[in-house]
Design a protein around this motif. Structure first.
Motif, PDB file in Angstrom:
ATOM      1  N   THR A   5       0.665  -1.172   0.122  1.00  0.00           N
ATOM      2  CA  THR A   5      -0.037  -0.079  -0.014  1.00  0.00           C
ATOM      3  C   THR A   5       0.963   1.246  -0.099  1.00  0.00           C
ATOM      4  OG1 THR A   5      -1.745  -1.232   1.068  1.00  0.00           O
ATOM      5  CG2 THR A   5      -1.859   1.197   1.175  1.00  0.00           C
ATOM      6  N   GLU A   6       1.792   1.030   0.863  1.00  0.00           N
ATOM      7  CA  GLU A   6       2.731   2.386   0.875  1.00  0.00           C
ATOM      8  C   GLU A   6       3.580   2.516  -0.514  1.00  0.00           C
ATOM      9  OE1 GLU A   6       3.337   4.581   3.220  1.00  0.00           O
ATOM     10  OE2 GLU A   6       1.622   3.729   4.448  1.00  0.00           O
ATOM     11  N   LYS A   7       3.795   1.480  -1.123  1.00  0.00           N
ATOM     12  CA  LYS A   7       4.546   1.562  -2.386  1.00  0.00           C
ATOM     13  C   LYS A   7       3.564   2.316  -3.432  1.00  0.00           C
ATOM     14  CE  LYS A   7       8.541  -1.323  -2.948  1.00  0.00           C
ATOM     15  NZ  LYS A   7       9.371  -2.264  -3.497  1.00  0.00           N
ATOM     16  N   PHE A   8       2.370   1.647  -3.515  1.00  0.00           N
ATOM     17  CA  PHE A   8       1.520   2.255  -4.480  1.00  0.00           C
ATOM     18  C   PHE A   8       1.366   3.634  -4.229  1.00  0.00           C
ATOM     19  CE2 PHE A   8      -3.133   3.174  -5.228  1.00  0.00           C
ATOM     20  CZ  PHE A   8      -3.072   2.982  -6.767  1.00  0.00           C
ATOM     21  N   LYS A   9       0.917   4.119  -2.904  1.00  0.00           N
ATOM     22  CA  LYS A   9       1.010   5.578  -2.605  1.00  0.00           C
ATOM     23  C   LYS A   9       2.210   6.550  -3.300  1.00  0.00           C
ATOM     24  CE  LYS A   9      -1.719   5.184   1.432  1.00  0.00           C
ATOM     25  NZ  LYS A   9      -1.875   5.243   3.007  1.00  0.00           N
ATOM     26  N   ARG A  10       3.575   5.727  -3.104  1.00  0.00           N
ATOM     27  CA  ARG A  10       4.460   6.571  -3.750  1.00  0.00           C
ATOM     28  C   ARG A  10       4.293   6.566  -5.073  1.00  0.00           C
ATOM     29  NH1 ARG A  10       9.092   3.304  -0.846  1.00  0.00           N
ATOM     30  NH2 ARG A  10      10.292   4.575  -2.159  1.00  0.00           N
ATOM     31  N   LEU A  12       1.848   6.710  -7.085  1.00  0.00           N
ATOM     32  CA  LEU A  12       0.908   7.403  -7.397  1.00  0.00           C
ATOM     33  C   LEU A  12       1.280   8.856  -7.257  1.00  0.00           C
ATOM     34  CD1 LEU A  12      -2.101   7.801  -8.151  1.00  0.00           C
ATOM     35  CD2 LEU A  12      -2.709   7.858  -5.894  1.00  0.00           C
ATOM     36  N   LEU A  13       1.898   9.202  -5.991  1.00  0.00           N
ATOM     37  CA  LEU A  13       2.421  10.554  -5.847  1.00  0.00           C
ATOM     38  C   LEU A  13       3.281  11.110  -6.941  1.00  0.00           C
ATOM     39  CD1 LEU A  13       2.528  13.124  -3.945  1.00  0.00           C
ATOM     40  CD2 LEU A  13       4.291  12.040  -2.616  1.00  0.00           C
ATOM     41  N   ASN A  49      14.147   7.380  -4.874  1.00  0.00           N
ATOM     42  CA  ASN A  49      13.293   6.213  -4.662  1.00  0.00           C
ATOM     43  C   ASN A  49      13.912   4.911  -5.210  1.00  0.00           C
ATOM     44  OD1 ASN A  49      10.401   7.214  -3.595  1.00  0.00           O
ATOM     45  ND2 ASN A  49      11.269   8.900  -5.039  1.00  0.00           N
ATOM     46  N   SER A  60       3.382   4.039 -14.782  1.00  0.00           N
ATOM     47  CA  SER A  60       2.723   4.810 -13.789  1.00  0.00           C
ATOM     48  C   SER A  60       2.639   6.006 -14.421  1.00  0.00           C
ATOM     49  CB  SER A  60       2.955   4.697 -12.470  1.00  0.00           C
ATOM     50  OG  SER A  60       4.043   5.190 -12.068  1.00  0.00           O
TER      51      SER A  60
END
Length: 422
Positions: A5-10, A12-13, A49, A60
């Protein structure tokens, strides 16, 4: 699950940041081809990153960026649908190509450095732009100026991105180094205090054995009198309790000695020791909110093996001076290192506090002496005390400490250390 979840948020950001920054651009040569600010920001995102797979990240971005660009093209420039789709596809090709090149030439390689990163970024920018503009041109109509301009753009954007990343990285290293040094100094200061306490714990073992021996002798003496049987049992109980305390005491000493013995062979320069003492003193001054300046004046530098003891000695003297100066304005503590002859190293510690009353001059180095006490509880705060400072200097450094009794502007101490014992 949380990690994903944390990776997905990064992901996306990062995608949104690149997509939005891509809207700051200038058109170049071919209709639909742009030089965007986002490509200068992309190296910074990739650099910080490293755990994000560059191909997934570029995918993405390839999805997010054309969405914003396509929407803006549709509502502002009046392009036909097929043209917008063409621009979006070439935009996606650019980011995917960028990510693949970065992955192949940098990310998956084990041996990389900052130079490799910078060269890879410039190559990613240049080749991705060249492919995008070629698609828009139908792979025809090339001119030498096109290759030149694309390389200049790649050099400029890649250079800006790399420089920003490297500067931020370098600043972080400096901050981390300073924080690490503070932690290191605090560790050495704490270890020195423990080492000195262990030293005096070892000396107290003899006193514990004396008490235990006296208790056993008292038990034997009382056993000779039948009417004193109860008292004899109490004496025996005391002897046994003291024996258990001695065992626990020795166990603690043994454990701590094992820790220190593995490190005692390490040496430290006198200048580094003074830096630790200065760091400790500044921290103490800041925590207490005092107005005290600590000055280190070291004319020579020597190597010290028994650095634990010297850190403790100097830290305690500095602590005493800070407590003596208290809230007085413009307080000052001066540590001066001089070499009077080939045998002794001399350190002077001088402060401009209220000084030591004359009535204490003859007893300040006596065991148990202290002027620090809580007026409400009567508890005395001794630290290792001046008597212990003197003991360590005598026994570990074949030296001594003296107070300048004629110094009337504060307190002045002189430490004499045999250089053969350092």
């Amino acid at each position: 699950m949380i990690r994903n979840t944390e990776k997905f948020k990064r992901f996306l950001l990062c995608s949104v940041i690149i997509a939005l920054s891509a809207q700051i651009h200038i058109p170049y040569r071919v209709d639909g081809f742009i030089l965007a600010l986002s490509v200068a920001i992309l190296p910074i995102i990739l650099f910080f990153n490293e755990d994000l797979h560059p191909i997934y990240l570029s995918l993405s971005i390839a999805i997010a960026s054309p969405f914003f660009r396509g929407l803006l093209l549709y509502i502002t420039d009046g392009y036909h649908g097929y043209q917008i789709i063409e621009f979006i596809i070439t935009d996606m090709v650019f980011y995917m190509t960028y990510g693949i090149i970065y992955y192949v030439f940098y990310w998956h390689r084990r041996q990389v450095n900052l130079t490799t990163f910078a060269c890879t970024i410039i190559m990613c920018d240049y080749l991705s732009n060249l492919l995008e503009v070629s698609l828009l041109m139908g792979f025809q109509g090339y001119q030498l100026t096109l290759f030149r301009d694309l390389f200049i753009a790649a050099l400029a954007r890649g250079g800006i991105g790399c420089i920003c990343a490297f500067i931020y990285y370098s600043l972080n290293i400096l901050v981390d180094k300073e924080a690490h040094e503070r932690r290191y100094h605090y560790f050495l200061w704490s270890s020195s205090a423990i080492k000195s306490e262990v030293y005096f714990m070892q000396k107290n073992i003899n006193e514990i054995e004396r008490i235990m021996k006296n208790a056993y002798q008292l038990n034997n003496s009382l056993n000779q009198n039948e009417q004193m049987e109860a008292e004899a049992q109490i004496a025996l109980s005391v002897a046994k309790d003291v024996h258990e305390i001695k065992k626990a005491y020795k166990s603690v000493i043994s454990g701590l000695n094992n820790f220190f013995d593995s490190k005692d062979h390490q040496q430290m320069s006198l200048s580094e020791i003074l830096k630790i003492v200065l760091s400790y003193g500044k921290l103490m001054v800041r925590n207490k909110g005092y107005d005290i300046l600590i000055i280190i004046d070291c004319e020579i530098d020597v190597t010290v093996t028994k650095h634990y003891y010297l850190v403790t000695i100097l830290s305690n003297l500095v602590s005493n001076s800070i407590d003596a100066i208290d809230k007085t304005s413009n307080g000052q503590i001066h540590i001066r290192v001089v070499k009077e002859d080939s045998k002794y190293l001399v350190l002077d510690l001088i402060d401009n506090g209220p000084g030591i009353p004359e009535k204490f001059h003859e007893i300040i180095f006596e065991p148990g002496f202290s002027t620090k006490f809580d007026e409400e509880t009567g508890d005395i705060f001794r630290g290792i005390g001046l008597s212990h400072v003197k003991t360590i200097l005598n026994e570990q450094f074949n030296g001594d400490i003296q107070m300048n009794k004629n110094y009337d502007e504060g307190a002045s101490f002189r430490l004499m250390i045999d250089q053969d014992c350092l």
